[in-house]
Design an enzyme around this catalytic site. Structure first.
Site, mmCIF file in Angstrom:
data_model
loop_
_atom_site.group_PDB
_atom_site.id
_atom_site.type_symbol
_atom_site.label_atom_id
_atom_site.label_comp_id
_atom_site.label_asym_id
_atom_site.label_seq_id
_atom_site.Cartn_x
_atom_site.Cartn_y
_atom_site.Cartn_z
ATOM 1 N N HIS A 144 7.597 7.204 0.904
ATOM 2 C CA HIS A 144 7.586 6.044 0.000
ATOM 3 C C HIS A 144 8.968 5.482 -0.261
ATOM 4 C CE1 HIS A 144 3.373 6.258 -1.444
ATOM 5 N NE2 HIS A 144 3.477 7.532 -1.107
ATOM 6 N N CYS B 13 2.186 4.759 3.204
ATOM 7 C CA CYS B 13 1.181 5.750 2.811
ATOM 8 C C CYS B 13 -0.235 5.217 3.078
ATOM 9 C CB CYS B 13 1.399 6.152 1.357
ATOM 10 S SG CYS B 13 0.656 7.731 0.950
ATOM 11 N N GLU C 66 9.649 2.682 -1.613
ATOM 12 C CA GLU C 66 9.634 1.959 -2.896
ATOM 13 C C GLU C 66 9.849 2.892 -4.090
ATOM 14 O OE1 GLU C 66 7.052 2.857 -1.279
ATOM 15 O OE2 GLU C 66 5.414 3.405 -2.635
#
Lengths: 227, 83
Positions: A194, A86, A196
């Site tokens: 994302h 990002c 994560e």
């Protein structure tokens, strides 16, 4: 394996990134402040999302001028795995570690939901845990994820298999449905979705964990089994 | 002092969703003659007199103020400006 999570003023996915590497993956990880980090102490470097310097001027532009970016470039040349997610991707673009630039989303909206991606290249140090062409689901959360590059650059990305992830239903107008690209050397990956935030079922999915697992597996294969 | 006025615009051919929204709004307000709107940035810098402003500003634009992948820039330099 030891991961650095670089924290800039305005980073806000740094703890998620730390959690992914430390808890979900079970490796060593440290949050490192951008002014005091020595990146040569780490085996892999994670650049988290957020709004570094409030996105002033352009997303990632101010962060890309900080001292740590020079160090980041040295590590990139050495072949150290670097993952920018990002705003981390935007910083890598602004720093010139990856080609192209980000534009405002085509529909001008900040988009925030799970998006289906296709693994366009599984033959990278970040994606060997996937199948080629596998459909995966990862959260996106951005207002400027509309990847743009000129025709020459796009041709290079295609010819060198640098397009790693594409969107199934392009949510932001990104050229060629690009969601993530890597450098020519293959050790720097930038992506808008994302991983994560998708490292355990409790978070709505664990497809993201495979990216971190790929990094570890490939690193072990290269440095541990041959030692 | 030298005063520098910098105009940064998206390259022609690069999609400008913000400009498109502005154009649509102007059309909605009744300005049917608006065929296109492009949104850019304007900046002002004040520089020391003894600097080679042209060379420095060119470098600043290329390095930081504009992103050459998507943006063009133009600037003017006024000499002998007081506060």
């Amino acid at each position: 394996m030891k991961f650095a999570v670089v924290v800039f003023p305005g980073s806000n996915c740094d703890r998620d990134m730390y959690h992914a590497a430390k808890d979900a993956l079970g490796e060593e990880a440290e949050l490192v402040w951008y002014q005091s980090a020595n990146l040569s102490d780490y085996d892999a470097i994670l650049i988290p999302g957020g709004f570094s310097y409030g996105d002033y001027l352009r997303s990632g532009a101010i962060a890309s001028t900080s001292q740590i970016v020079a160090d980041l470039k040295r590590q990139a040349e050495k072949g150290v795995p670097i993952l920018g997610v990002c705003n981390g991707f935007q910083i890598l673009l602004e720093a010139g570690l990856l080609p192209g630039a980000m534009l405002r989303n085509k529909n001008l909206k900040f988009i925030c939901h799970f998006e289906e991606l296709k693994v366009a290249n599984r033959d990278t140090m970040f994606t060997t845990a996937f199948q080629q062409g596998e459909a995966i689901s990862l959260p996106v959360a951005h207002g400027e994820g509309n990847y743009y590059c000129d025709d020459t650059t796009l041709k290079q990305l295609k010819d060198n298999n640098q397009i790693v992830f594409t969107y199934t239903n392009n949510p932001n107008g990104s050229i060629n449905d690009i969601a993530g690209i890597m450098n020519e050397q293959g050790n720097v990956l930038g992506m808008m979705p994302h991983p994560e935030r998708a490292v355990e079922e409790l978070l709505g999915g664990n497809d993201g964990l495979k990216i971190f697992k790929s990094i570890v597996n490939n690193w072990r294969e290269k440095y541990v089994t041959s030692a | 002092m030298k005063k520098v006025k910098i105009y940064i615009t998206l390259k022609s051919g690069v999609l400008d969703p913000q400009g498109k929204a502005v154009q649509t709004s102007l059309n909605t307000l009744g300005y049917a003659e608006v065929q296109e709107a492009r949104v850019g940035k304007y900046m002002e810098l004040k520089l020391d007199d003894h600097t080679d402003a042209e060379k420095q500003v060119e470098e600043m634009c290329a390095k930081l103020l504009a992103n050459p992948v998507i943006e063009d820039y133009q600037y003017t330099i006024e000499e002998g400006v007081t506060q």
